[in-house]
Design an enzyme around this catalytic site. Structure first.
Site, short mmCIF file in Angstrom:
data_model
loop_
_atom_site.label_atom_id
_atom_site.label_comp_id
_atom_site.label_asym_id
_atom_site.label_seq_id
_atom_site.Cartn_x
_atom_site.Cartn_y
_atom_site.Cartn_z
NE ARG A 4 -1.12 -1.20 4.61
CZ ARG A 4 -1.86 -1.59 5.61
NH1 ARG A 4 -3.13 -1.33 5.62
NH2 ARG A 4 -1.33 -2.27 6.63
CE LYS A 52 1.71 -21.48 10.66
NZ LYS A 52 2.87 -20.92 11.32
CG HIS A 104 7.94 -23.17 6.33
ND1 HIS A 104 7.15 -22.77 7.38
CD2 HIS A 104 9.15 -23.40 6.87
CE1 HIS A 104 7.85 -22.78 8.49
NE2 HIS A 104 9.08 -23.15 8.21
CG ASP A 146 3.38 -20.62 15.71
OD1 ASP A 146 3.05 -19.96 14.70
OD2 ASP A 146 4.56 -20.69 16.12
CG HIS A 156 5.12 -26.37 10.78
ND1 HIS A 156 4.72 -26.01 9.52
CD2 HIS A 156 5.44 -25.20 11.41
CE1 HIS A 156 4.78 -24.69 9.39
NE2 HIS A 156 5.21 -24.18 10.53
CE LYS A 189 7.27 -20.17 18.86
NZ LYS A 189 7.21 -20.98 17.67
CE LYS A 241 15.47 -23.43 12.95
NZ LYS A 241 14.02 -23.38 13.18
#
Ligand SMILES: NC(=O)C1=CN([C@@H]2O[C@H](COP(=O)(O)OP(=O)(O)OC[C@H]3O[C@@H](n4cnc5c(N)ncnc54)[C@H](OP(=O)(O)O)[C@@H]3O)[C@@H](O)[C@H]2O)C=CC1
Ligand SMILES: O=C1O[C@H](COP(=O)(O)O)[C@@H](O)[C@H](O)[C@H]1O
Length: 496
Positions: A50, A146, A176, A233, A238, A338, A343
């Site tokens: 925009r 998503k 993803h 989430d 996933h 989290k 990771k």
């Protein structure tokens, strides 16, 4: 692979081109496709946002994004080709009238691929705007990000809004994880190797563990995350997608209908978790302050913009049953959170123990074989086997040890760059292949199952259990498996 010149060029339209997803992931991925010469020479990329900026300003912005997020120095030759594809149009996506300028920027005789990298709440507005601009036809494809809704009811509203203008065959819903190299490899591993294909059921497998651990916290997304929680989430999309690929029956072919049809059957067979079994089957947690990789980090309730009374979960562990012939009696343990120690996304398949132990002098109980699929990082596949220790000693010359057969992708495929998931998915949309995208039915069955759990949590009226940042979640998560005489595997990643 280079695209055959006969494949049709498309107009790729990126709604929300100035947003976080477009800047961090989509534009760098399109650039990588250009670099790999996987985009047709005549394909164009039209950014929509925009802000009333000039094309020159937009091109400068895209260059800045790619330099910042592609993790490599810009290749001049690729950039010249890529920047020549760029175009920009300023549209207020909520206002159908403002789309009138749109038609000047696309060629309706070509395939148009519209990527909605915007909040789902305006997907319907975008469809109406495209209709008003008279650019919708049967060859058009739309890509939806998503989360598709917040629960089953809201996902139906969004899907209905889009379905008013597009057939299901034109809609590409992104997860993803389905574009990750190692997630795709689950299909190859299962169906290209008879050693696994013939041992993939309750006769051979004791249980399955799927862990998707994140070391990050909320990273400035508190407003969004607090309304979602880890269940919406990460699990609804996933983790359930990974589970379906592990559990599905062999598809007839690799086409979209076969694969998505088999995944859907798994989602339909998930045993409900509700107020009758919620305490035995689920754990939810919320992190408090702690240390991740040696660095002190605040608790969830102390993050910027936090509501200090929030009861949103940042950790989920589940004990999932799949009520079908193949998986009867085989629990699937899922965990994701989290602010965990590192990771790591891994799937671990525990095979059944040998029925009789010939090697009691070495092992009171023989450990089970284990197949570990490292989705990220240090992508690879590992099988643990029992092996004789070479040498003359031991009972009947038989000292055993546990050994690892390890296929590390970075060692085995040294010359191959592991592409970002979005590169793969963008390429598949341009090629018109829906196999790696989630069908409406899948989204809805996943929501139905997840809604049941969230509803049951509400009824228990218990807050999530605290866990210290930098640990593997609440103690109750250990108990979830200990009750069934099992334990979470300990990831080797991050301990090397
Ligand atoms: N960021 C991520 O890593 C991930 C994002 N997603 C999903 O992708 C989508 C986009 O996320 P993200 O990029 O983070 O969101 P952002 O808020 O960063 O970007 C959204 C974009 O939409 C534009 N927008 C919103 N309303 C309007 C409007 N009325 N008219 C014109 N433009 C509008 C914004 O424009 P403006 O710049 O003018 O505000 C912005 O460019 C969301 O559905 C999200 O859930 C999914 C997975 C990961
Ligand atoms: O969709 C999401 O995924 C990321 C994790 O993705 P990964 O590719 O980095 O494993 C997660 O952090 C985010 O909260 C969620 O919205």
């Amino acid at each position: 692979m280079t695209l055959d010149n006969s494949s049709a060029p498309c107009d790729f339209v990126l709604f929300g081109t100035k947003g976080d997803l477009a800047r961090r992931k989509l534009l760098p991925s399109l650039y990588q496709l250009e670099k790999a010469e996987l985009m047709h020479a005549e394909t164009t990329i039209l950014g929509v946002a925009r802000d009333d900026i000039s094309l020159q300003e937009y091109v400068a912005l895209v260059k800045e994004n790619i330099e910042q997020f592609s993790g490599e120095t810009l290749c001049t030759e690729t950039w010249e080709r890529f920047s020549a594809k760029l175009d920009y149009v300023c549209v207020d996506m909520k206002n159908a009238e403002s789309y009138s300028v749109f038609a000047e920027h696309v060629d309706v005789s070509r395939t148009m691929v519209c990527y909605f990298a915007t909040p789902p709440s305006i997907f319907g507005d975008i469809c109406r705007g495209l209709k008003a601009a008279n650019v919708i036809d049967k060859s058009m494809r739309v890509v939806l990000e998503k989360p598709i809704g917040h629960d089953l009811a809201s996902s139906k509203v969004i899907n209905d809004q889009v379905a008013e203008f597009f057939d299901e065959s034109q809609i590409y819903r992104i997860d993803h994880y389905l574009g990750k190299e190692t997630v795709l490899n689950l299909i190859a591993l299962r169906f290209a190797n008879s050693i696994f294909a013939t041992n993939w059921d309750h006769n051979s497998i004791d249980h399955v563990q799927i862990s998707v651990a994140e070391s990050v916290g909320i990273e400035g997304r508190w407003g969004y995350f607090d309304t979602a929680g880890q269940m919406r989430d990460m699990v609804q999309n996933h983790l359930l997608q990974i589970l379906t690929l592990i559990a599905m029956e062999p598809p007839t072919t690799l086409d979209a209908d076969s694969i998505r049809g088999e995944k859907l059957k798994v989602l339909k067979a998930l045993r409900p978790i509700n107020s009758t079994n919620i305490n035995q089957k689920s754990v939810r947690g919320q992190y408090i302050g702690g240390f991740v990789k040696g660095k002190e980090v605040p608790g969830y309730l102390d993050e910027p913009d936090a509501n200090p009374r929030s009861e949103t979960e940042t950790f989920v562990a589940l004990n999932v049953d799949i009520d079908n012939w193949r998986w009867a009696g085989v629990p699937f343990y899922l965990r994701t959170g989290k602010r965990l120690p590192n990771k790591t996304s891994e799937v671990v398949i525990y095979f059944k123990r040998q029925p009789h132990n010939l090697f009691e002098d070495s092992f009171a109980q023989l450990p089970p074989n284990k197949l570990t699929i490292r989705l990220q990082p240090d992508e690879g596949v590992e099988v643990t086997v029992m092996n004789k220790v070479p040498g003359l000693t031991g009972t009947s010359g038989m000292d055993l040890q546990k050994s690892r057969l390890n296929l590390s992708f970075s060692e085995a495929f040294q010359d191959d760059r592991i592409a970002d998931a979005y590169e793969k998915l963008l390429l598949e949309v341009m090629l018109g292949n829906q196999a790696l995208f989630v069908s409406r039915d899948e989204v809805e069955y996943a929501w139905k199952w997840v809604d049941g759990i969230i509803e049951a949590w509400k009824h228990t009226n218990e807050p999530p259990e605290p866990y210290q940042a930098g640990t593997w979640g609440p103690v109750a998560s250990i108990a979830l498996l200990a009750r069934e005489n099992r334990a979470w595997y300990e990831s080797r990643i991050g301990r090397k």
